[in-house]
Design an enzyme around this catalytic site. Structure first.
Site, PDB file in Angstrom:
ATOM      1  N   HIS A   1      -1.316  -0.202  -9.690  1.00  0.00           N
ATOM      2  CA  HIS A   1      -1.918  -1.109  -8.708  1.00  0.00           C
ATOM      3  C   HIS A   1      -2.463  -2.371  -9.391  1.00  0.00           C
ATOM      4  O   HIS A   1      -3.676  -2.621  -9.390  1.00  0.00           O
ATOM      5  CB  HIS A   1      -3.027  -0.393  -7.915  1.00  0.00           C
ATOM      6  CG  HIS A   1      -3.301  -1.040  -6.591  1.00  0.00           C
ATOM      7  ND1 HIS A   1      -3.725  -0.347  -5.488  1.00  0.00           N
ATOM      8  CD2 HIS A   1      -3.212  -2.333  -6.191  1.00  0.00           C
ATOM      9  CE1 HIS A   1      -3.881  -1.180  -4.469  1.00  0.00           C
ATOM     10  NE2 HIS A   1      -3.573  -2.392  -4.877  1.00  0.00           N
TER      11      HIS A   1
ATOM     12  N   ARG B   1       0.844  -1.188   0.000  1.00  0.00           N
ATOM     13  CA  ARG B   1       0.000   0.000   0.000  1.00  0.00           C
ATOM     14  C   ARG B   1       0.886   1.247   0.000  1.00  0.00           C
ATOM     15  O   ARG B   1       1.917   1.288   0.686  1.00  0.00           O
ATOM     16  CB  ARG B   1      -0.907   0.041   1.238  1.00  0.00           C
ATOM     17  CG  ARG B   1      -2.068  -0.940   1.208  1.00  0.00           C
ATOM     18  CD  ARG B   1      -3.103  -0.604   0.133  1.00  0.00           C
ATOM     19  NE  ARG B   1      -4.249  -1.500   0.142  1.00  0.00           N
ATOM     20  CZ  ARG B   1      -4.346  -2.633  -0.568  1.00  0.00           C
ATOM     21  NH1 ARG B   1      -3.361  -2.999  -1.373  1.00  0.00           N
ATOM     22  NH2 ARG B   1      -5.436  -3.375  -0.492  1.00  0.00           N
TER      23      ARG B   1
ATOM     24  N   GLU C   1      -4.558   7.143  -5.132  1.00  0.00           N
ATOM     25  CA  GLU C   1      -4.669   6.493  -6.449  1.00  0.00           C
ATOM     26  C   GLU C   1      -5.984   6.877  -7.101  1.00  0.00           C
ATOM     27  O   GLU C   1      -6.995   7.007  -6.385  1.00  0.00           O
ATOM     28  CB  GLU C   1      -4.583   4.965  -6.267  1.00  0.00           C
ATOM     29  CG  GLU C   1      -3.225   4.545  -5.706  1.00  0.00           C
ATOM     30  CD  GLU C   1      -3.135   3.041  -5.430  1.00  0.00           C
ATOM     31  OE1 GLU C   1      -4.121   2.320  -5.698  1.00  0.00           O
ATOM     32  OE2 GLU C   1      -2.083   2.608  -4.957  1.00  0.00           O
TER      33      GLU C   1
HETATM   34  C1  GLV Z   1      -4.799  -5.495  -3.659  1.00  0.00           C
HETATM   35  O1  GLV Z   1      -4.115  -4.554  -3.411  1.00  0.00           O
HETATM   36  C2  GLV Z   1      -5.447  -6.296  -2.676  1.00  0.00           C
HETATM   37  O2  GLV Z   1      -5.463  -5.915  -1.494  1.00  0.00           O
HETATM   38  O3  GLV Z   1      -6.011  -7.334  -3.038  1.00  0.00           O
END
Ligand code: GLV
Length: 334
Positions: free
Chosen positions: A293, A245, A274
């Site tokens: 991401h 994160r 984001e």
């Molecule tokens: C992606 O970042 C997730 O938490 O699955």
């Protein structure tokens, strides 16, 4: 109207269009309303309105399940997120209200570890710079050190957070002949045996690792855990990789550190906010590799995550206890 076995159907809101077959586990036990957009998050006002009427929510990491939303959702019994991370959900507030929270660990482990390695290689071998040069007609004549970067094989990886994904990264690192260090609150004896990983304090990991890989969850304890003092401990030829994160890193400190040449580069799948805007200062740096991401973004894995999220929600609404429960305490409440 009765559901399977005469049970009443539960009202469920799904915050994004998902492949219909992935929602099949909810058929027969839930009356689904789906936000029919695949690309964009449900607007907050619609989310609040829908939440007010349902017993179950199937959400994504773009949807904030906070106190405001919970206060507006008196019937809510279960929140199932199509993600392994749950920092977008106020789990304590859910627990207080007896609302179960479920997530999708396991099914995305290997895919996310693949992306982690892709980022390590991309940054170390300057793939982004090379690709941009080729496409822009800036391919220079072959020369001994043009686009020369760093090796990955047989160097030292430091994994911050040796959970499922961290262990999958460690297995890959072993194949690359790397020395493996890890930091985190717990020892993982089996992973140590399997991969040769050594548990060290974070400070020691930062000082020794050629690749510092962040795989810790975002919590109040880990937020901003990589700031100026931590970056200053890293080697000048080290790469920082974040597939967890964005909030784990102080981005201003990272920008300053990269400009000052320590660490050598950063590979980021995640940002604090984001989508990161095109004029984000980190994106102006040639030694930053950034992707949007996509850690778990293979078609097969995203389908598996959607299906598991639906299965978790269906089970919770039936009164069962899915394994992937973030707050199992709710099952002990009277
Ligand atoms: C992606 O970042 C997730 O938490 O699955």
């Amino acid at each position: 109207m009765g559901g399977a076995g005469g049970r009443a159907l539960a009202d469920v809101f799904v915050t994004r269009r998902l492949p219909p077959e992935t929602l099949a586990p909810l058929a027969g036990s839930a009356r689904l309303r789906v936000y029919e957009d695949e690309a964009r998050a449900v607007p907050r006002d619609r989310f609040l309105r829908e939440a007010a009427e349902v017993e179950g929510l199937l959400v994504l990491l773009t949807d904030q399940v906070d106190v405001e939303l919970l206060a507006a959702a008196p019937r809510l019994r279960a929140v199932s997120t199509m993600s392994v991370g749950w920092d977008h959900i106020d789990v304590a507030a859910c627990t207080e209200r007896g609302i179960g929270v479920f997530h999708t660990p396991g099914v995305l482990t290997e895919t996310t570890a693949d992306l982690c390695f892709a980022l390590m290689l991309a940054c170390a071998r300057r793939l982004g710079e090379g690709e941009r040069a080729v496409r822009a007609g800036r391919w220079p004549p072959w020369s001994p050190f043009a686009f020369a970067g760093l090796d990955v094989h047989r160097r030292t990886i430091g994994i911050v957070g040796l959970g499922r994904i961290g262990q999958a990264v460690a297995r890959r690192a072993r194949g690359f002949g790397m020395e493996i260090l890890y930091a985190g609150p717990r020892r993982h004896a089996e992973a140590e045996r399997e991969t040769g990983a050594r548990h060290v304090p974070l400070e020691a990991l930062l000082a020794a690792a050629d690749f510092v890989v962040l795989l810790a969850p975002l919590t109040p304890q880990t937020a901003g855990m990589i700031g100026a003092p931590q970056l200053a401990r890293m080697k000048t030829d080290a790469v920082l990789v974040n597939v967890a994160r964005g909030g784990l890193i102080d981005e201003h400190a990272l920008e300053a550190a990269l400009k000052a040449g320590r660490p050598w580069g950063a590979a980021l799948d995640v940002f604090q906010h984001e989508p990161a805007p095109a004029d984000h200062p980190l994106l102006a740096l040639p030694n930053v590799v950034a992707v949007p991401h996509i850690g778990s973004a293979s078609v097969a894995t995203r389908r598996a995550m959607a299906r598991l999220a639906a299965e978790n929600l269906a089970a919770a609404l039936r009164g069962d206890r899915p394994d992937a429960c973030v707050n199992p305490q709710v099952f002990r409440l009277p």
